[in-house]
Every structure is written in C-alpha cells, then in structure tokens.
Design a protein around this motif. Structure first.
Motif, PDB file in Angstrom:
ATOM      1  N   GLY A  45       0.790  -1.222   0.000  1.00 43.26           N
ATOM      2  CA  GLY A  45       0.000   0.000   0.000  1.00 43.26           C
ATOM      3  C   GLY A  45       0.823   1.273   0.000  1.00 43.26           C
ATOM      4  O   GLY A  45       0.307   2.343  -0.318  1.00 43.26           O
ATOM      5  N   ASN A  46       2.111   1.171   0.347  1.00 43.16           N
ATOM      6  CA  ASN A  46       2.968   2.361   0.399  1.00 43.16           C
ATOM      7  C   ASN A  46       3.518   2.719  -0.965  1.00 43.16           C
ATOM      8  O   ASN A  46       3.805   1.848  -1.782  1.00 43.16           O
ATOM      9  N   LYS A  47       3.706   4.015  -1.167  1.00 38.26           N
ATOM     10  CA  LYS A  47       4.437   4.503  -2.334  1.00 38.26           C
ATOM     11  C   LYS A  47       5.908   4.545  -1.963  1.00 38.26           C
ATOM     12  O   LYS A  47       6.264   4.936  -0.845  1.00 38.26           O
ATOM     13  N   LYS A  63       7.706   6.370  -8.891  1.00 37.73           N
ATOM     14  CA  LYS A  63       7.087   6.361  -7.565  1.00 37.73           C
ATOM     15  C   LYS A  63       5.964   5.318  -7.543  1.00 37.73           C
ATOM     16  O   LYS A  63       4.784   5.665  -7.512  1.00 37.73           O
ATOM     17  N   PRO A  64       6.344   4.038  -7.568  1.00 41.08           N
ATOM     18  CA  PRO A  64       5.335   2.977  -7.600  1.00 41.08           C
ATOM     19  C   PRO A  64       4.708   2.716  -6.232  1.00 41.08           C
ATOM     20  O   PRO A  64       5.223   3.134  -5.201  1.00 41.08           O
ATOM     21  N   THR A  65       3.609   1.978  -6.258  1.00 45.66           N
ATOM     22  CA  THR A  65       2.915   1.536  -5.057  1.00 45.66           C
ATOM     23  C   THR A  65       3.185   0.053  -4.865  1.00 45.66           C
ATOM     24  O   THR A  65       3.069  -0.731  -5.812  1.00 45.66           O
ATOM     25  N   LEU A  67       2.448  -3.592  -4.072  1.00 43.15           N
ATOM     26  CA  LEU A  67       1.254  -4.439  -4.141  1.00 43.15           C
ATOM     27  C   LEU A  67       1.379  -5.686  -3.272  1.00 43.15           C
ATOM     28  O   LEU A  67       0.410  -6.111  -2.645  1.00 43.15           O
ATOM     29  N   TRP A  77       5.384  -4.330  -7.303  1.00 46.09           N
ATOM     30  CA  TRP A  77       4.893  -2.951  -7.242  1.00 46.09           C
ATOM     31  C   TRP A  77       4.368  -2.534  -8.603  1.00 46.09           C
ATOM     32  O   TRP A  77       4.666  -3.162  -9.604  1.00 46.09           O
TER      33      TRP A  77
END
Length: 140
Positions: A45-47, A63-65, A67, A77
């Motif tokens: 959930g974090n970027k 700047k991926p998230t 998963l 991610w």
C-alpha cells in the motif's frame, strides 16, 4: 497495448539468503547495476521511490505503489505515468524454492497503456539480466 519482460536465473542459495540481499535496499547502489535505489518503507500500500538505469538509456525515477511483500517469496509494485492507462508497469520479483538448495529467481514486468510502444524492452531486459547475475554472484 501491452508488453512483458520475463527473466530468471538459478541461484545456489536459500530463499532467506537471497531475500535478505534483495530487500537490503540501502545496499543497492553498491551492487545493483539496474535498480540504483529504493527509498521509502517497502510495505503493501505504500508509495516508494525507485531509481532505474537500464543499459544505454537515461535513468528514470519512479514512484510505484507496493502491491505484494511476502518475505522469501514475492515483491511486486506498480508504477504509473501520470494516470492509469497511459503507461503502467507492474514489476515483480519471485523466489521459487526448488527444494534442493537452489532457488529460481524470476524478475518480470508487465507494461500496459497507450505509450507502451515507446518502451525499448531490449535494454530493460538486459538490465534485468545484469541485476539477476549480480544477485546470483552475491548470494552464492
């Protein structure tokens, strides 16, 4: 429009040992020829901020998230350019325990979106392979 890159390498080490090296992001600048840095708390959930430098190409910061983050198993991610559907990349690292003192390390990415045709997959794939080789060298 979609493109996919898949690479894998056999590593003579335990999943735990490979995972420890793979997720020691502070050490990436010292060994990783493709992913130069990963900054931020790598948690679902974090970027995070990821700097990649494919061979023969200008590097880019994404700047991926996150998963999936499953210790000794998988890290995944997704990154997007501006908004979903323009250019999305889902990057995956998998550690497959072969049950004989080896693992198969698989690195892949699925690219989707209207700007996918800009992507030079050959240089990116070469970057994956270079990283895989260095991870093998460090793990063994």
């Amino acid at each position: 429009m979609a493109k996919e890159i898949k690479t894998e390498i056999l590593i003579h080490a335990t999943p735990d040992k490979v995972w420890t090296i793979l997720t020691n992001f502070e050490n990436y600048p010292n060994w990783n020829p493709f992913i130069k840095s990963v900054i931020g708390e790598v948690k679902v959930g974090n970027k995070i901020t990821v700097r990649i430098e494919p061979p023969k190409e200008k590097g880019m910061t994404l700047k991926p998230t996150v998963l999936i983050y499953e210790a000794n198993n998988e890290l995944r991610w997704i990154g997007r350019l501006l908004f979903p559907g323009l250019f999305d990349g889902e990057h995956k690292f998998e550690l497959i325990d072969n049950g004989n003192g080896t693992i198969t390390f698989r690195q892949s990415e699925k690219f989707k979106g209207i700007f996918v045709w800009f992507l030079n997959v050959e240089n990116t794939k070469k970057g994956f392979e270079e990283m895989n080789g260095k991870l093998k060298e460090l793990s063994e």
